[in-house]
Design a protein around this motif. Structure first.
Motif, PDB file in Angstrom:
ATOM      1  N   GLY A   1       0.822  -1.199   0.000  1.00 51.17           N
ATOM      2  CA  GLY A   1       0.000   0.000   0.000  1.00 51.17           C
ATOM      3  C   GLY A   1       0.857   1.250   0.000  1.00 51.17           C
ATOM      4  O   GLY A   1       2.069   1.196  -0.188  1.00 51.17           O
ATOM      5  N   GLU A   2       0.204   2.360   0.238  1.00 48.72           N
ATOM      6  CA  GLU A   2       0.913   3.639   0.179  1.00 48.72           C
ATOM      7  C   GLU A   2       1.575   3.957   1.509  1.00 48.72           C
ATOM      8  O   GLU A   2       1.084   3.571   2.570  1.00 48.72           O
ATOM      9  CB  GLU A   2      -0.070   4.742  -0.198  1.00 48.72           C
ATOM     10  CG  GLU A   2      -0.590   4.594  -1.613  1.00 48.72           C
ATOM     11  CD  GLU A   2      -1.197   5.883  -2.125  1.00 48.72           C
ATOM     12  OE1 GLU A   2      -0.930   6.956  -1.553  1.00 48.72           O
ATOM     13  OE2 GLU A   2      -1.927   5.794  -3.112  1.00 48.72           O
ATOM     14  N   PHE A   3       2.681   4.678   1.425  1.00 51.10           N
ATOM     15  CA  PHE A   3       3.365   5.175   2.611  1.00 51.10           C
ATOM     16  C   PHE A   3       4.030   6.490   2.262  1.00 51.10           C
ATOM     17  O   PHE A   3       4.215   6.809   1.089  1.00 51.10           O
ATOM     18  CB  PHE A   3       4.379   4.160   3.151  1.00 51.10           C
ATOM     19  CG  PHE A   3       5.565   3.926   2.262  1.00 51.10           C
ATOM     20  CD1 PHE A   3       6.737   4.646   2.443  1.00 51.10           C
ATOM     21  CD2 PHE A   3       5.521   2.970   1.258  1.00 51.10           C
ATOM     22  CE1 PHE A   3       7.835   4.409   1.631  1.00 51.10           C
ATOM     23  CE2 PHE A   3       6.612   2.724   0.447  1.00 51.10           C
ATOM     24  CZ  PHE A   3       7.777   3.461   0.636  1.00 51.10           C
ATOM     25  N   SER A   4       4.380   7.241   3.270  1.00 50.82           N
ATOM     26  CA  SER A   4       5.054   8.515   3.029  1.00 50.82           C
ATOM     27  C   SER A   4       6.145   8.710   4.068  1.00 50.82           C
ATOM     28  O   SER A   4       6.088   8.160   5.166  1.00 50.82           O
ATOM     29  CB  SER A   4       4.063   9.675   3.096  1.00 50.82           C
ATOM     30  OG  SER A   4       3.525   9.786   4.403  1.00 50.82           O
ATOM     31  N   VAL A   5       7.146   9.490   3.690  1.00 46.14           N
ATOM     32  CA  VAL A   5       8.203   9.873   4.617  1.00 46.14           C
ATOM     33  C   VAL A   5       7.695  11.129   5.318  1.00 46.14           C
ATOM     34  O   VAL A   5       7.547  12.175   4.695  1.00 46.14           O
ATOM     35  CB  VAL A   5       9.532  10.138   3.877  1.00 46.14           C
ATOM     36  CG1 VAL A   5      10.606  10.571   4.857  1.00 46.14           C
ATOM     37  CG2 VAL A   5       9.969   8.900   3.102  1.00 46.14           C
ATOM     38  N   SER A   6       7.381  11.010   6.598  1.00 47.75           N
ATOM     39  CA  SER A   6       6.763  12.124   7.313  1.00 47.75           C
ATOM     40  C   SER A   6       7.774  13.062   7.962  1.00 47.75           C
ATOM     41  O   SER A   6       7.441  14.196   8.287  1.00 47.75           O
ATOM     42  CB  SER A   6       5.790  11.600   8.369  1.00 47.75           C
ATOM     43  OG  SER A   6       6.464  10.786   9.298  1.00 47.75           O
ATOM     44  N   ALA A   7       9.017  12.598   8.141  1.00 51.42           N
ATOM     45  CA  ALA A   7      10.048  13.453   8.749  1.00 51.42           C
ATOM     46  C   ALA A   7      11.431  12.908   8.442  1.00 51.42           C
ATOM     47  O   ALA A   7      11.625  11.701   8.337  1.00 51.42           O
ATOM     48  CB  ALA A   7       9.857  13.530  10.257  1.00 51.42           C
ATOM     49  N   VAL A   8      12.377  13.837   8.273  1.00 49.46           N
ATOM     50  CA  VAL A   8      13.788  13.490   8.119  1.00 49.46           C
ATOM     51  C   VAL A   8      14.567  14.491   8.958  1.00 49.46           C
ATOM     52  O   VAL A   8      14.409  15.702   8.786  1.00 49.46           O
ATOM     53  CB  VAL A   8      14.264  13.572   6.647  1.00 49.46           C
ATOM     54  CG1 VAL A   8      15.753  13.269   6.555  1.00 49.46           C
ATOM     55  CG2 VAL A   8      13.470  12.644   5.765  1.00 49.46           C
ATOM     56  N   LYS A   9      15.378  13.983   9.899  1.00 47.11           N
ATOM     57  CA  LYS A   9      16.199  14.902  10.697  1.00 47.11           C
ATOM     58  C   LYS A   9      17.582  14.308  10.923  1.00 47.11           C
ATOM     59  O   LYS A   9      17.749  13.097  11.034  1.00 47.11           O
ATOM     60  CB  LYS A   9      15.517  15.246  12.023  1.00 47.11           C
ATOM     61  CG  LYS A   9      15.442  14.113  13.012  1.00 47.11           C
ATOM     62  CD  LYS A   9      14.799  14.574  14.305  1.00 47.11           C
ATOM     63  CE  LYS A   9      14.798  13.443  15.326  1.00 47.11           C
ATOM     64  NZ  LYS A   9      14.225  13.817  16.597  1.00 47.11           N
TER      65      LYS A   9
END
Length: 144
Positions: A51-59
């Motif tokens: 299914g779909e996924f997203s990168v919600s944060a990168v630090k």
């Protein structure tokens, strides 16, 4: 030296009872930039998430080193205080570093850290050891 980025992936995870639950899971990626970190975590997670996924944060993280142990399935953050003596003033200086340790439990995290620090010439003391929520850590891929 590695640049470690914490990336969070948001997706619908199928629970044991069959219901879908939105989760936001953290991963650690070795990358040169924020853009590369996002691309790498997307590439690494695509086979595992249906299914779909997203990168919600990168630090960016301040992890100085990682002690690997293939027998471990959890990640522990060890905050270490290094003690140095200023040669001019003879004053004690303390600096802290974060070291990530792979282990199966708290005791083995301590043992793996101690093993990894063998041969270190600097005086140090463990300030804290805590379990992290990290799901996995991805090293830089070596290209032949």
């Amino acid at each position: 030296m590695a640049n470690w980025f914490e990336c969070k992936i948001r997706y619908d995870k199928l629970q044991e009872n069959g219901a879908a639950k939105k989760v936001n899971e953290p991963y650690l990626v070795d990358a040169l930039s924020f853009t590369e970190a996002e691309a790498r975590i997307t590439e690494e997670q695509r086979p595992f998430i249906s299914g779909e996924f997203s990168v919600s944060a990168v630090k960016r993280t301040k992890i100085a080193e990682i002690f690997w142990n293939e027998g471990g399935d959890r990640w522990f953050m060890v905050k270490v205080g290094f003690i140095t003596i200023d040669e001019k003033t003879a004053a004690e200086k303390r600096s802290t570093s974060l070291i990530l340790v792979q282990a199966s439990d708290f005791r083995s995290a301590f043992e793996n850290f101690t093993e990894g620090m063998k041969g270190t010439m600097a005086d140090y003391e463990i300030v804290s050891i805590s379990e992290t929520p990290l799901m996995d850590v991805y090293k830089m891929k070596v290209v032949d």
